[in-house]
Design a protein around this motif. Structure first.
Motif, PDB file in Angstrom:
ATOM      1  N   ALA A   1      89.354   1.959  -7.861  1.00  0.00           N
ATOM      2  CA  ALA A   1      88.489   1.114  -7.890  1.00  0.00           C
ATOM      3  C   ALA A   1      88.592   0.625  -9.022  1.00  0.00           C
ATOM      4  O   ALA A   1      88.842   0.409 -10.119  1.00  0.00           O
ATOM      5  CB  ALA A   1      87.415   1.624  -7.697  1.00  0.00           C
ATOM      6  N   GLY A   2      89.428  -0.820  -8.303  1.00  0.00           N
ATOM      7  CA  GLY A   2      89.462  -2.112  -9.274  1.00  0.00           C
ATOM      8  C   GLY A   2      88.218  -3.249 -10.426  1.00  0.00           C
ATOM      9  O   GLY A   2      87.709  -3.031 -10.610  1.00  0.00           O
ATOM     10  N   LYS A   3      86.445  -2.382  -9.305  1.00  0.00           N
ATOM     11  CA  LYS A   3      85.153  -2.580 -10.094  1.00  0.00           C
ATOM     12  C   LYS A   3      84.641  -1.666 -10.462  1.00  0.00           C
ATOM     13  O   LYS A   3      84.107  -1.363 -10.958  1.00  0.00           O
ATOM     14  CB  LYS A   3      84.427  -3.322  -9.089  1.00  0.00           C
ATOM     15  N   GLY A   4      84.357   0.022  -9.927  1.00  0.00           N
ATOM     16  CA  GLY A   4      84.041   0.860  -9.893  1.00  0.00           C
ATOM     17  C   GLY A   4      83.933   1.764  -8.499  1.00  0.00           C
ATOM     18  O   GLY A   4      84.196   1.832  -7.528  1.00  0.00           O
ATOM     19  N   VAL A   5      82.966   2.474  -8.939  1.00  0.00           N
ATOM     20  CA  VAL A   5      82.348   3.763  -7.895  1.00  0.00           C
ATOM     21  C   VAL A   5      81.077   3.899  -8.014  1.00  0.00           C
ATOM     22  O   VAL A   5      80.200   3.924  -9.679  1.00  0.00           O
ATOM     23  CB  VAL A   5      83.160   5.380  -8.700  1.00  0.00           C
ATOM     24  N   ILE A   6      80.826   4.551  -7.033  1.00  0.00           N
ATOM     25  CA  ILE A   6      79.795   4.405  -6.262  1.00  0.00           C
ATOM     26  C   ILE A   6      79.140   5.248  -6.540  1.00  0.00           C
ATOM     27  O   ILE A   6      79.775   6.055  -5.192  1.00  0.00           O
ATOM     28  CB  ILE A   6      78.837   3.601  -6.177  1.00  0.00           C
ATOM     29  N   VAL A   7      77.740   7.016  -6.226  1.00  0.00           N
ATOM     30  CA  VAL A   7      78.091   7.657  -6.131  1.00  0.00           C
ATOM     31  C   VAL A   7      76.349   8.160  -5.420  1.00  0.00           C
ATOM     32  O   VAL A   7      75.425   7.512  -5.990  1.00  0.00           O
ATOM     33  CB  VAL A   7      78.466   8.481  -7.021  1.00  0.00           C
ATOM     34  N   ILE A   8      75.887   8.273  -4.469  1.00  0.00           N
ATOM     35  CA  ILE A   8      75.159   8.464  -3.601  1.00  0.00           C
ATOM     36  C   ILE A   8      74.292   9.863  -3.393  1.00  0.00           C
ATOM     37  O   ILE A   8      76.077  10.851  -2.913  1.00  0.00           O
ATOM     38  CB  ILE A   8      74.625   7.432  -2.535  1.00  0.00           C
ATOM     39  N   ASP A   9      73.746  10.757  -4.118  1.00  0.00           N
ATOM     40  CA  ASP A   9      73.908  11.795  -3.978  1.00  0.00           C
ATOM     41  C   ASP A   9      72.320  12.474  -4.521  1.00  0.00           C
ATOM     42  O   ASP A   9      71.529  12.034  -4.305  1.00  0.00           O
ATOM     43  CB  ASP A   9      74.789  12.699  -4.720  1.00  0.00           C
ATOM     44  N   HIS A  10      72.595  13.833  -4.492  1.00  0.00           N
ATOM     45  CA  HIS A  10      71.251  14.482  -4.716  1.00  0.00           C
ATOM     46  C   HIS A  10      70.511  14.210  -5.605  1.00  0.00           C
ATOM     47  O   HIS A  10      71.497  14.007  -6.340  1.00  0.00           O
ATOM     48  CB  HIS A  10      71.117  16.021  -3.928  1.00  0.00           C
ATOM     49  N   PRO A  11      69.315  14.507  -5.441  1.00  0.00           N
ATOM     50  CA  PRO A  11      68.771  14.050  -7.647  1.00  0.00           C
ATOM     51  C   PRO A  11      68.828  15.152  -8.277  1.00  0.00           C
ATOM     52  O   PRO A  11      69.842  16.597  -7.669  1.00  0.00           O
ATOM     53  CB  PRO A  11      66.978  14.493  -7.265  1.00  0.00           C
ATOM     54  N   THR A  12      69.447  15.369  -9.456  1.00  0.00           N
ATOM     55  CA  THR A  12      69.549  16.800 -10.220  1.00  0.00           C
ATOM     56  C   THR A  12      68.226  17.512 -10.875  1.00  0.00           C
ATOM     57  O   THR A  12      69.120  18.856 -10.981  1.00  0.00           O
ATOM     58  CB  THR A  12      70.814  16.290 -11.375  1.00  0.00           C
TER      59      THR A  12
END
Length: 118
Positions: free
Chosen positions: A43-54
């Motif tokens: 990724a040139g700009k970044g990574v977005i992770v959408i997931d369950h709360p921890t």
């Protein structure tokens, strides 16, 4: 074209951003971190992770255990340490039932590039 998430072109600049939606908790901790590393490289700009709360949610834990996911390990991953190891900035957003982690690249390819170029 359907593609295995672990088998993708991770050459730098393959994509501007990579989004992992409700997928990271499905992998053992070692694979989670390796996947983040490969995504950050591509990724040139970044990574977005959408997931369950921890946090601990009994119903969610029961469902994930029935599915055979790695939710228990995912809950214990130190994403701040992972971001530091990747050399990216972490923004951690939480809302009921969801967690969004933004791993932003810094420098010439990341969000700070416009500020440093001007």
């Amino acid at each position: 074209e359907l593609q295995n998430v672990l088998e993708f072109d991770d050459d730098p600049g393959t994509a501007d951003r990579i989004i992992l939606s409700f997928a990271l908790h499905l992998f053992p901790a070692g694979q989670e971190l390796e996947l983040l590393k490969r995504c950050a490289r591509a990724a040139g700009k970044g990574v977005i992770v959408i997931d369950h709360p921890t946090g601990w949610h009994p119903f969610l834990a029961l469902v994930e255990a029935a599915e055979g996911s790695w939710y228990g390990e995912y809950r214990r991953v130190d994403f701040a340490a992972a971001a530091a190891g990747l050399g990216v900035r972490l923004k951690d957003h939480r809302a009921p039932g969801i967690r969004v982690l933004e791993f932003e690249k810094l420098g010439p390819t990341g969000p700070d590039s416009a500020a440093s170029a001007g």
